[in-house]
Motif scaffolding. Structure first.
Motif, short mmCIF file in Angstrom:
data_model
loop_
_atom_site.label_atom_id
_atom_site.label_comp_id
_atom_site.label_asym_id
_atom_site.label_seq_id
_atom_site.Cartn_x
_atom_site.Cartn_y
_atom_site.Cartn_z
N GLY A 149 0.83 -1.21 0.00
CA GLY A 149 0.00 0.00 0.00
C GLY A 149 0.86 1.25 0.00
N GLY A 150 0.33 2.30 -0.59
CA GLY A 150 1.06 3.57 -0.66
C GLY A 150 0.34 4.68 0.06
N ARG A 151 0.78 5.91 -0.22
CA ARG A 151 0.18 7.08 0.43
C ARG A 151 -1.32 7.15 0.17
N ALA A 175 4.92 -1.74 1.69
CA ALA A 175 4.46 -0.35 1.72
C ALA A 175 5.47 0.52 0.97
N SER A 176 4.97 1.65 0.48
CA SER A 176 5.90 2.63 -0.10
C SER A 176 6.54 3.43 1.04
N ARG A 177 7.59 4.13 0.72
CA ARG A 177 8.22 4.96 1.75
C ARG A 177 7.30 6.06 2.23
N ALA A 178 6.48 6.61 1.30
CA ALA A 178 5.55 7.67 1.71
C ALA A 178 4.58 7.13 2.75
N ALA A 179 4.14 5.87 2.55
CA ALA A 179 3.21 5.27 3.53
C ALA A 179 3.91 5.05 4.87
N TRP A 189 8.28 -2.81 6.53
CA TRP A 189 7.45 -3.18 5.39
C TRP A 189 7.89 -2.42 4.12
N GLN A 190 8.80 -1.47 4.28
CA GLN A 190 9.12 -0.60 3.13
C GLN A 190 9.81 -1.36 2.00
N VAL A 191 9.28 -1.17 0.80
CA VAL A 191 9.85 -1.77 -0.41
C VAL A 191 10.48 -0.65 -1.22
N GLY A 192 11.68 -0.89 -1.73
CA GLY A 192 12.27 0.12 -2.59
C GLY A 192 13.76 0.27 -2.39
N GLU A 232 -2.78 8.17 -15.20
CA GLU A 232 -1.45 8.62 -15.64
C GLU A 232 -0.33 8.16 -14.68
N ALA A 233 -0.69 7.49 -13.61
CA ALA A 233 0.33 7.10 -12.60
C ALA A 233 1.41 6.24 -13.26
N PRO A 234 2.69 6.57 -13.01
CA PRO A 234 3.78 5.82 -13.66
C PRO A 234 3.81 4.33 -13.36
N ALA A 245 -9.00 2.63 -10.61
CA ALA A 245 -10.18 2.57 -9.73
C ALA A 245 -9.83 3.17 -8.38
N ASP A 246 -10.86 3.53 -7.63
CA ASP A 246 -10.66 3.95 -6.24
C ASP A 246 -10.38 2.71 -5.41
N LEU A 247 -9.25 2.74 -4.70
CA LEU A 247 -8.84 1.54 -3.96
C LEU A 247 -9.87 1.13 -2.91
N PHE A 248 -10.62 2.14 -2.39
CA PHE A 248 -11.58 1.83 -1.33
C PHE A 248 -12.79 1.04 -1.87
N ASP A 249 -12.97 1.05 -3.20
CA ASP A 249 -13.97 0.18 -3.82
C ASP A 249 -13.32 -1.12 -4.27
P1 FAD Z 1 2.52 9.13 -3.92
O1 FAD Z 1 3.58 9.37 -4.92
O2 FAD Z 1 1.92 10.29 -3.20
O3 FAD Z 1 1.37 8.34 -4.68
C1 FAD Z 1 0.13 8.02 -4.10
C2 FAD Z 1 -0.71 7.39 -5.21
O4 FAD Z 1 -1.95 6.97 -4.66
C3 FAD Z 1 -1.03 8.37 -6.35
O5 FAD Z 1 -0.62 7.79 -7.60
C4 FAD Z 1 -2.56 8.50 -6.30
O6 FAD Z 1 -3.15 8.61 -7.60
C5 FAD Z 1 -2.96 7.21 -5.62
N1 FAD Z 1 -4.22 7.31 -4.90
C6 FAD Z 1 -4.59 8.26 -4.00
N2 FAD Z 1 -5.81 7.98 -3.52
C7 FAD Z 1 -6.23 6.85 -4.13
C8 FAD Z 1 -7.42 6.06 -4.06
N3 FAD Z 1 -8.44 6.40 -3.25
N4 FAD Z 1 -7.52 4.96 -4.86
C9 FAD Z 1 -6.51 4.61 -5.70
N5 FAD Z 1 -5.37 5.32 -5.81
C10 FAD Z 1 -5.22 6.42 -5.01
N6 FAD Z 1 9.95 5.30 -2.00
C11 FAD Z 1 9.66 3.99 -1.79
O7 FAD Z 1 8.50 3.57 -1.95
N7 FAD Z 1 10.64 3.15 -1.37
C12 FAD Z 1 11.94 3.53 -1.17
O8 FAD Z 1 12.77 2.72 -0.79
C13 FAD Z 1 12.27 4.88 -1.42
N8 FAD Z 1 13.54 5.33 -1.27
C14 FAD Z 1 13.82 6.63 -1.58
C15 FAD Z 1 15.16 7.06 -1.54
C16 FAD Z 1 15.46 8.37 -1.87
C17 FAD Z 1 16.91 8.80 -1.82
C18 FAD Z 1 14.42 9.26 -2.24
C19 FAD Z 1 14.76 10.68 -2.62
C20 FAD Z 1 13.12 8.84 -2.28
C21 FAD Z 1 12.79 7.53 -1.95
N9 FAD Z 1 11.47 7.07 -1.98
C22 FAD Z 1 11.22 5.76 -1.81
C23 FAD Z 1 10.33 8.01 -2.14
C24 FAD Z 1 9.76 8.06 -3.53
O9 FAD Z 1 10.45 9.04 -4.29
C25 FAD Z 1 8.27 8.45 -3.51
O10 FAD Z 1 8.11 9.66 -2.81
C26 FAD Z 1 7.37 7.40 -2.85
O11 FAD Z 1 7.63 6.12 -3.39
C27 FAD Z 1 5.93 7.77 -3.11
O12 FAD Z 1 5.10 6.88 -2.43
P2 FAD Z 1 3.61 6.66 -2.92
O13 FAD Z 1 3.61 6.16 -4.32
O14 FAD Z 1 2.93 5.83 -1.89
O15 FAD Z 1 2.98 8.11 -2.80
#
Ligand code: FAD
Length: 258
Positions: A149-151, A175-179, A189-192, A232-234, A245-249
């Protein structure tokens, strides 16, 4: 070529007073005629092997993903965007391997067990205790399925959705780092790039945008599924299956169908 393989650095006897400095000193004492000292790129090995390399005046080769020959190795750089081929002239090579990029080798039988004395402990730091995270789920780096899961998941409470889907699939949770930084999920749990490197059969990324640093930790997964409300998410560029889709659905829906 003779190799010291450190498979379980913190197992058995080494667990006694297993500070990185003491274990490094022990390995150097055992290094003798060995040409290669290798370990999986775990948190422990990343702590210990660079110390071994310094003590042996060798260059540490980290996160090796391929062996070209006894002196030449490939390793990812720039968050996995380039592969560096490195030739080492060191008499003893000190290497950590990214195990997720290798197929498991067929067992060749157990090595002989020899009892050895502990290494000289420089006593610069002291082992107090190990605290193991207890979980019935598979270990993240070796799980066949990972649900991350992410942010976008939005809160620690909402992460229960990710965990429920993971439990139904018998998966590990990532989990992503943002999470993690937002306090939605624990650090381990952090992946990356700065988290764990995983390559499961199935990786489900939920509410994760697909930043390069996240991809560095999971892009070798066999099948990648992305659920994101932004088309458009990478993450969709690396996904084999994408659900806009909305993840909550989508997540409760999916969990209900498993
Ligand atoms: P965001 O980029 O904010 O993305 C959130 C996504 O959720 C968006 O695409 C949005 O469209 C989607 N979303 C929102 N609400 C909903 C919903 N209701 N339903 C469906 N989709 C929704 N990151 C890592 O993950 N791992 C690492 O190890 C890591 N190392 C890093 C090291 C360095 C040196 C740096 C500079 C950064 C590092 N990062 C790492 C951070 C990374 O650059 C990103 O900031 C991070 O991965 C973003 O996490 P995210 O995708 O959860 O958040």
């Amino acid at each position: 070529m003779a190799v010291i393989l450190l498979a379980e650095i913190n197992d058995g006897a080494l667990a006694v007073d297993a500070t990185a400095k003491a274990v490094a000193a022990l390995i150097v004492r055992l290094a003798g005629d060995y040409s290669h000292i290798v370990a999986p790129a775990t948190a422990d090995a990343k702590n210990i092997l660079p110390r071994v390399a310094v003590l042996l005046d060798a260059m540490i080769l980290t996160d090796v993903t391929a062996v070209v020959d006894a002196d030449t190795f490939e390793r990812p750089i720039y968050a996995g965007n380039a592969i560096q081929t490195v030739r080492s002239k060191d008499e003893k090579k000190v290497i950590t391997f990214r195990t997720s990029t290798f197929e498991a080798a067929a067992s060749t039988g157990a090595a002989a067990i020899e009892t050895i004395g502990a290494g000289d402990n420089p006593a610069l730091s002291e082992w107090v205790e190990d605290k193991m995270a207890e979980s019935d789920r598979p270990e993240l780096t070796s799980a066949k399925i990972v649900v991350s899961g992410g942010r976008g998941v939005g809160s620690e409470e909402n992460f229960a959705l990710i965990e429920k889907l993971a439990d139904k699939l018998g998966a590990a949770v990532g989990a992503s780092r943002a999470a993690v930084d937002s306090g939605f999920a624990p650090n381990d749990w952090q992946v990356g790039q700065t988290g764990k490197i995983v390559a499961p059969d199935l990786y489900i990324a939920v509410g994760i945008s697909g930043a390069i640093q996240h991809l560095a930790g999971m892009k070798d997964s066999k099948v990648i599924v992305a659920i994101n409300k932004d088309e458009e998410a990478p993450i969709f560029q690396v996904a084999d299956f994408g659900l806009v889709a909305d993840l909550f659905d989508a997540v409760p829906d999916l969990a209900g169908k498993v």
